[in-house]
Design an enzyme around this catalytic site. Structure first.
Site, PDB file in Angstrom:
ATOM      1  CB  SER A 223     -30.077 -22.434 -12.255  1.00  0.00           C
ATOM      2  OG  SER A 223     -29.277 -22.085 -13.364  1.00  0.00           O
TER       3      SER A 223
ATOM      4  CG  HIS B  10     -34.035 -21.223 -13.514  1.00  0.00           C
ATOM      5  ND1 HIS B  10     -35.070 -20.330 -13.391  1.00  0.00           N
ATOM      6  CD2 HIS B  10     -32.948 -20.481 -13.820  1.00  0.00           C
ATOM      7  CE1 HIS B  10     -34.630 -19.098 -13.609  1.00  0.00           C
ATOM      8  NE2 HIS B  10     -33.335 -19.160 -13.882  1.00  0.00           N
TER       9      HIS B  10
ATOM     10  CG  ASP C 129     -30.237 -19.235 -15.771  1.00  0.00           C
ATOM     11  OD1 ASP C 129     -31.147 -18.408 -15.569  1.00  0.00           O
ATOM     12  OD2 ASP C 129     -29.748 -19.943 -14.858  1.00  0.00           O
TER      13      ASP C 129
ATOM     14  CG  MET D 254     -27.353 -15.918 -19.845  1.00  0.00           C
ATOM     15  SD  MET D 254     -25.982 -15.715 -18.708  1.00  0.00           S
ATOM     16  CE  MET D 254     -26.678 -16.424 -17.195  1.00  0.00           C
TER      17      MET D 254
ATOM     18  CG  HIS E  99     -34.027 -16.113 -16.220  1.00  0.00           C
ATOM     19  ND1 HIS E  99     -33.106 -15.977 -15.198  1.00  0.00           N
ATOM     20  CD2 HIS E  99     -34.370 -14.848 -16.592  1.00  0.00           C
ATOM     21  CE1 HIS E  99     -32.913 -14.691 -14.972  1.00  0.00           C
ATOM     22  NE2 HIS E  99     -33.652 -13.992 -15.791  1.00  0.00           N
TER      23      HIS E  99
ATOM     24  CG  MET F   9     -31.132 -13.308 -18.087  1.00  0.00           C
ATOM     25  SD  MET F   9     -29.997 -14.210 -17.032  1.00  0.00           S
ATOM     26  CE  MET F   9     -30.470 -15.883 -17.423  1.00  0.00           C
TER      27      MET F   9
ATOM     28  CG  MET G 119     -32.730 -10.834 -12.147  1.00  0.00           C
ATOM     29  SD  MET G 119     -32.560 -12.622 -12.353  1.00  0.00           S
ATOM     30  CE  MET G 119     -30.840 -12.909 -11.931  1.00  0.00           C
TER      31      MET G 119
ATOM     32  N   GLY H 195     -23.099 -18.362  -9.263  1.00  0.00           N
ATOM     33  CA  GLY H 195     -22.141 -18.270  -8.165  1.00  0.00           C
ATOM     34  C   GLY H 195     -21.865 -16.871  -7.630  1.00  0.00           C
TER      35      GLY H 195
ATOM     36  CG  ASP I  47     -32.266 -16.593 -10.958  1.00  0.00           C
ATOM     37  OD1 ASP I  47     -31.325 -17.238 -10.470  1.00  0.00           O
ATOM     38  OD2 ASP I  47     -32.491 -16.513 -12.188  1.00  0.00           O
TER      39      ASP I  47
ATOM     40  N   GLY J 150     -27.679 -16.327  -5.916  1.00  0.00           N
ATOM     41  CA  GLY J 150     -27.132 -16.414  -4.558  1.00  0.00           C
ATOM     42  C   GLY J 150     -28.054 -17.093  -3.560  1.00  0.00           C
TER      43      GLY J 150
HETATM   44  C1  DX5 Z   1     -27.965 -15.542 -13.186  1.00  0.00           C
HETATM   45  C2  DX5 Z   1     -28.913 -16.666 -13.554  1.00  0.00           C
HETATM   46  C3  DX5 Z   1     -29.140 -17.546 -12.393  1.00  0.00           C
HETATM   47  C4  DX5 Z   1     -27.892 -18.195 -11.879  1.00  0.00           C
HETATM   48  C5  DX5 Z   1     -28.146 -18.855 -10.573  1.00  0.00           C
HETATM   49  O1  DX5 Z   1     -27.811 -14.682 -14.217  1.00  0.00           O
HETATM   50  O2  DX5 Z   1     -30.148 -16.157 -13.967  1.00  0.00           O
HETATM   51  O3  DX5 Z   1     -30.200 -18.453 -12.608  1.00  0.00           O
HETATM   52  O4  DX5 Z   1     -27.310 -19.039 -12.791  1.00  0.00           O
HETATM   53  O5  DX5 Z   1     -26.920 -19.285 -10.061  1.00  0.00           O
HETATM   54  P1  DX5 Z   1     -26.573 -19.242  -8.509  1.00  0.00           P
HETATM   55  O6  DX5 Z   1     -27.659 -19.965  -7.782  1.00  0.00           O
HETATM   56  O7  DX5 Z   1     -25.263 -19.915  -8.451  1.00  0.00           O
HETATM   57  O8  DX5 Z   1     -26.525 -17.772  -8.106  1.00  0.00           O
HETATM   58 ZN    ZN Z   2     -31.983 -17.524 -13.937  1.00  0.00          ZN
END
Ligand code: DX5
Ligand code: ZN
Length: 218
Positions: A7, A32, A34, A36, A65, A67, A136, A144, A174, A176
């Protein structure tokens, strides 16, 4: 063999091309991205323009992804800029079946993302139409965060559903994901692993990706 989807939210945006080249050389399978909107999730990140820039510097499939609330409004833009897989959130869509068909009709792989508290019920009538399901393993919005262990039985249950129906659908996890958690999520049946902070905050992308592969149980 499982797939790794770094990501780029955790990458260094001042040197994004370098970071992408490094993970590609280290054997990443997808990139990946993200997206948002500050509405569906409490954070704002990047949009179609960045997908277009990433498309110019890598041939890897781009795993977008979304969101965002009401993602229908932006599917055309992400397709046009070069998305290979688009994940929409079931919690953010009204006419789920229609949206999935729309993504597929555009020649892009369709994926449905589920928040941690969302049950697998929403998949009942759409599962055969999907290329991937994104479970998720943290609440979406931030990199993080800590992996939620209660997601393990959910992954197993989804793997059973897919196998029983003889479908060829990837399960992406996705949130942690790191060498320490990849063993249990892969044993549970996941096969695409998103990792942001674990990869980009390490000082050797090659060795961390290698470690993740070593710990995979598929
Ligand atoms: C969370 C995102 C993830 C995230 C992954 O909302 O969709 O893709 O950035 O980050 P880590 O691997 O640090 O949890
Ligand atoms: Zn993601």
């Amino acid at each position: 063999m499982g797939k790794i989807s770094p990501s780029i939210l955790s990458a260094d945006f001042t040197r994004l091309a370098d970071d992408i080249e490094k993970v590609e050389k280290a054997g990443a399978d997808y990139i990946h991205i993200d997206v948002m909107d500050g509405h569906f999730v409490p954070n704002i990140t990047i949009g179609p323009m960045l997908v277009e820039a990433v498309r110019r510097i890598t041939d890897l499939p781009i795993d977008v992804h979304l969101m965002i609330s009401d993602p229908d409004r932006y599917i055309d833009a992400f397709v046009e800029k070069g998305a290979s897989i688009i994940s929409i959130h079931t919690e953010a869509v009204t006419h789920l079946h229609r949206t999935i068909q729309y993504i597929r009709d555009k020649g892009v792989k369709a994926s449905l993302a589920l928040n941690p508290a969302t049950t697998l019920d929403c998949l009942e009538y759409v599962l055969p139409d999907l290329d991937m399901v994104l479970l998720m393993t943290v609440n979406p919005g931030f990199e993080g965060q800590k992996f939620i262990p209660a997601m393990i039985p959910k992954i197993k249950q989804l793997r059973d559903m897919i196998n029983k129906q003889g479908l060829n659908i990837e399960i992406e996890v996705d949130g942690g994901i790191k060498p320490e958690t990849i063993e249990m999520v892969s044993s549970a049946g996941a096969d695409v692993f998103v990792a942001g902070s674990a990869i980009f905050y390490s000082n050797n992308y090659n060795s961390i990706i290698h470690k993740m592969r070593e710990n995979m149980r598929i």
